[in-house]
Design a protein around this motif. Structure first.
Motif, short mmCIF file in Angstrom:
data_model
loop_
_atom_site.label_atom_id
_atom_site.label_comp_id
_atom_site.label_asym_id
_atom_site.label_seq_id
_atom_site.Cartn_x
_atom_site.Cartn_y
_atom_site.Cartn_z
N SER A 123 -7.04 -11.85 23.85
CA SER A 123 -5.93 -12.70 24.25
C SER A 123 -4.61 -11.96 24.06
O SER A 123 -4.36 -11.39 23.00
N ARG A 124 -3.78 -11.97 25.09
CA ARG A 124 -2.50 -11.27 25.00
C ARG A 124 -1.61 -11.90 23.94
O ARG A 124 -0.87 -11.21 23.23
N ALA A 125 -1.64 -13.23 23.84
CA ALA A 125 -0.84 -13.90 22.81
C ALA A 125 -1.31 -13.50 21.42
O ALA A 125 -0.51 -13.38 20.50
N ALA A 126 -2.62 -13.27 21.25
CA ALA A 126 -3.16 -12.94 19.94
C ALA A 126 -2.68 -11.57 19.46
O ALA A 126 -2.49 -11.36 18.26
N VAL A 127 -2.49 -10.63 20.40
CA VAL A 127 -2.01 -9.30 20.02
C VAL A 127 -0.66 -9.41 19.33
O VAL A 127 -0.42 -8.81 18.28
N LEU A 128 0.24 -10.20 19.92
CA LEU A 128 1.57 -10.37 19.33
C LEU A 128 1.53 -11.30 18.12
O LEU A 128 2.26 -11.10 17.15
N ALA A 129 0.68 -12.33 18.17
CA ALA A 129 0.60 -13.27 17.06
C ALA A 129 0.14 -12.59 15.78
O ALA A 129 0.57 -12.95 14.68
N GLY A 130 -0.74 -11.59 15.91
CA GLY A 130 -1.16 -10.85 14.72
C GLY A 130 0.00 -10.18 14.03
O GLY A 130 0.12 -10.19 12.80
N HIS A 131 0.89 -9.57 14.83
CA HIS A 131 2.10 -8.96 14.27
C HIS A 131 2.99 -10.01 13.61
O HIS A 131 3.52 -9.81 12.52
N ALA A 177 10.22 -17.44 12.78
CA ALA A 177 11.12 -17.30 13.91
C ALA A 177 11.67 -15.89 14.01
O ALA A 177 11.68 -15.28 15.10
N VAL A 178 12.13 -15.35 12.89
CA VAL A 178 12.69 -13.99 12.88
C VAL A 178 11.62 -12.96 13.24
O VAL A 178 11.92 -11.95 13.89
N SER A 179 10.39 -13.20 12.84
CA SER A 179 9.30 -12.27 13.16
C SER A 179 9.09 -12.17 14.67
O SER A 179 8.84 -11.08 15.20
N TRP A 180 9.19 -13.29 15.38
CA TRP A 180 9.04 -13.25 16.83
C TRP A 180 10.15 -12.42 17.47
O TRP A 180 9.93 -11.66 18.41
N VAL A 181 11.37 -12.58 16.93
CA VAL A 181 12.48 -11.78 17.46
C VAL A 181 12.25 -10.30 17.18
O VAL A 181 12.50 -9.43 18.03
N GLY A 182 11.77 -9.98 15.97
CA GLY A 182 11.49 -8.59 15.62
C GLY A 182 10.44 -7.98 16.52
O GLY A 182 10.57 -6.82 16.97
N VAL A 183 9.39 -8.74 16.82
CA VAL A 183 8.34 -8.25 17.73
C VAL A 183 8.92 -8.01 19.12
O VAL A 183 8.63 -6.99 19.76
N ALA A 184 9.74 -8.93 19.61
CA ALA A 184 10.35 -8.76 20.92
C ALA A 184 11.26 -7.53 20.96
O ALA A 184 11.26 -6.78 21.94
N GLY A 265 12.22 -16.16 20.86
CA GLY A 265 11.56 -14.90 20.53
C GLY A 265 10.18 -14.80 21.15
O GLY A 265 9.80 -13.73 21.67
N TYR A 266 9.42 -15.91 21.12
CA TYR A 266 8.10 -15.93 21.74
C TYR A 266 8.20 -15.69 23.25
O TYR A 266 7.45 -14.87 23.81
N ALA A 267 9.12 -16.41 23.90
CA ALA A 267 9.27 -16.25 25.34
C ALA A 267 9.69 -14.83 25.70
O ALA A 267 9.18 -14.24 26.67
N TRP A 268 10.60 -14.26 24.94
CA TRP A 268 11.08 -12.90 25.18
C TRP A 268 9.94 -11.90 25.01
O TRP A 268 9.71 -11.04 25.86
N ALA A 269 9.21 -12.02 23.90
CA ALA A 269 8.12 -11.08 23.61
C ALA A 269 7.01 -11.18 24.66
O ALA A 269 6.52 -10.15 25.16
N MET A 270 6.61 -12.40 25.02
CA MET A 270 5.53 -12.56 25.99
C MET A 270 5.95 -12.08 27.38
O MET A 270 5.14 -11.50 28.12
N ALA A 271 7.22 -12.32 27.74
CA ALA A 271 7.70 -11.84 29.03
C ALA A 271 7.66 -10.32 29.11
O ALA A 271 7.24 -9.74 30.13
N LEU A 272 8.06 -9.66 28.03
CA LEU A 272 8.00 -8.20 27.99
C LEU A 272 6.56 -7.70 28.04
O LEU A 272 6.24 -6.73 28.74
N TYR A 273 5.68 -8.38 27.31
CA TYR A 273 4.27 -7.96 27.29
C TYR A 273 3.64 -8.11 28.67
O TYR A 273 2.94 -7.22 29.13
N GLU A 274 3.91 -9.23 29.32
CA GLU A 274 3.36 -9.45 30.66
C GLU A 274 3.93 -8.45 31.66
O GLU A 274 3.21 -7.91 32.50
N ARG A 275 5.24 -8.19 31.57
CA ARG A 275 5.86 -7.27 32.51
C ARG A 275 5.33 -5.86 32.35
O ARG A 275 5.05 -5.17 33.33
N LYS A 276 5.13 -5.43 31.11
CA LYS A 276 4.65 -4.08 30.87
C LYS A 276 3.14 -3.97 31.10
O LYS A 276 2.62 -2.86 31.24
#
Length: 279
Positions: A123-131, A177-184, A265-276
Motif C-alpha cells: 500500500s502506498r499509504a503504508a510506505v509513508l505511514a510507517g515513516h 501532524a508535524v511528522s506528516w509535514v516532515g515526510v512531505a 501534510g498527508y495530502a502534500w505527501a501523498m500527492a508527491l508520492y503519486e506524482r513521482k
C-alpha cells in the motif's frame, strides 16, 4: 503480514484495511530498526533542545524570569523562566523530529528504495505511514526525555491526572501532524542536504511564537504573526495544562491546528508520492 519481495507487480486494485495495516506495521518496524542502527539523529533531536534549555535557563534565566505572565509570583529568576520556557522547548523538540523524518524519506528517495517499494505489492499509504508513526514514537520519547531534564533542573508542574492526559494527547496529536509535514518535506527535497535544512523552518516557529517571551513584548507585525501561527496555541495549551494558567481558546485551537496540519501534510505527501510514482 505482507512480505517485501522484489519483483511483485504494483497493486492494481484496492487493498483491504487488513493488508494496509499489515504493510504499515512492516514499514514501521523497518523505520524503528533504522533508528536503532543509526541513533545519531535521535541523539541530536534530544541533545539540541536540552542544550537550548540549559543555556536559556542558567545563562539568561535570572534576567528573563522577571515579571513573566502565567508564572507563580512566588517563583522568580531562573525557576520562573524555566516554568515559562519549557513548553516552548518541548515544541522545539517536536519540530526537530521533522528533520529526522525528512532525512530518512529523502535517503530512501535518493537511494532508490522508495522506487523499489513502488514495484511491490505494498500500500502506498503504508510506505509513508510507517515513516510517520515511527517518527511520532521518536518524538514522544524525545519529549519525555527533555521534560525529564526540565524536572531535574527544577521544573515543577501543577498538573493533575486529567491535565497530564491532556498534555499527552496533545503531544501525540502535534507530533503526528508535524511528522506528516516532515515526510512531505523529505519527498519534496531533491537532496538529503535540502531535506535536513527545510524542516528547520518549523523549529523557528516556537521562537517566533510565545515559546521564549510573551507575544505582547514583540513589535506589532511580529506580534500579529506570533498570535496567529499554530505553535503559539500549541505552547499556550501545554503551558496551561502543565501550570494551571488560563487556557481560553488555546486548547481547541491547538487541536484544530493539529488536524489541519496533519491533513495538509498527508495530502502534500501523498500527492508527491503519486506524482513521482508515475515517472
Amino acid at each position: 503480514m505482507t512480505t517485501l519481495t522484489a519483483g511483485r507487480p504494483a497493486p492494481t486494485g484496492t487493498r483491504g484495511p487488513s493488508h494496509v495495516l499489515a504493510d504499515a506495521i512492516t514499514m514501521l518496524r523497518r523505520n524503528l530498526l533504522h533508528v536503532v542502527r543509526y541513533p545519531g539523529l535521535s541523539i541530536f533531536t534530544i541533545g539540541g533542545p536540552v542544550v537550548i534549555l540549559v543555556l536559556l535557563v542558567f545563562v539568561f534565566g535570572g534576567t528573563l524570569g522577571a515579571g513573566l505572565p502565567g508564572v507563580d509570583p512566588a517563583v522568580t529568576g531562573r525557576d520562573a523562566y524555566l516554568a515559562y520556557v519549557l513548553p516552548g522547548i518541548l515544541l522545539i523538540t517536536i519540530a526537530g523530529t521533522a528533520s529526522g523524518a525528512s532525512i530518512t524519506v529523502a535517503m530512501d528517495m535518493t537511494e532508490g528504495i522508495t522506487a523499489r517499494f513502488r514495484t511491490m505489492s505494498i500500500s502506498r499509504a503504508a510506505v509513508l505511514a510507517g515513516h510517520v508513526v515511527g517518527n511520532t514514537i521518536q518524538a514522544i520519547i524525545a519529549v519525555a526525555l527533555v521534560l525529564g531534564v526540565g524536572i531535574l533542573a527544577g521544573f515543577r508542574p501543577t498538573a493533575g491526572p486529567a491535565e497530564w492526559a491532556g498534555v499527552a494527547g496533545l503531544i501525540v496529536a502535534i507530533s503526528f501532524a508535524v511528522s506528516w509535514v516532515g515526510v512531505a518535506m523529505g519527498m519534496q527535497s531533491k537532496t538529503v542536504e535540502t531535506a535536513s535544512n527545510l524542516p528547520l523552518l518549523l523549529s523557528l516557529l516556537p521562537i517566533l511564537g510565545s515559546g521564549f517571551v510573551p507575544t505582547e513584548s514583540m513589535p506589532a507585525g511580529m506580534q500579529w504573526f506570533a498570535e496567529h501561527q499554530p505553535f503559539t496555541p500549541f505552547i499556550e495549551a501545554i503551558r496551561g495544562l502543565l501550570l494551571g494558567t488560563p487556557l481560553g481558546s488555546n486548547l481547541p485551537l491547538a487541536v484544530g491546528w493539529s488536524v489541519v496540519i496533519a491533513v495538509a501534510g498527508y495530502a502534500w505527501a501523498m500527492a508527491l508520492y503519486e506524482r513521482k510514482s508515475v515517472r
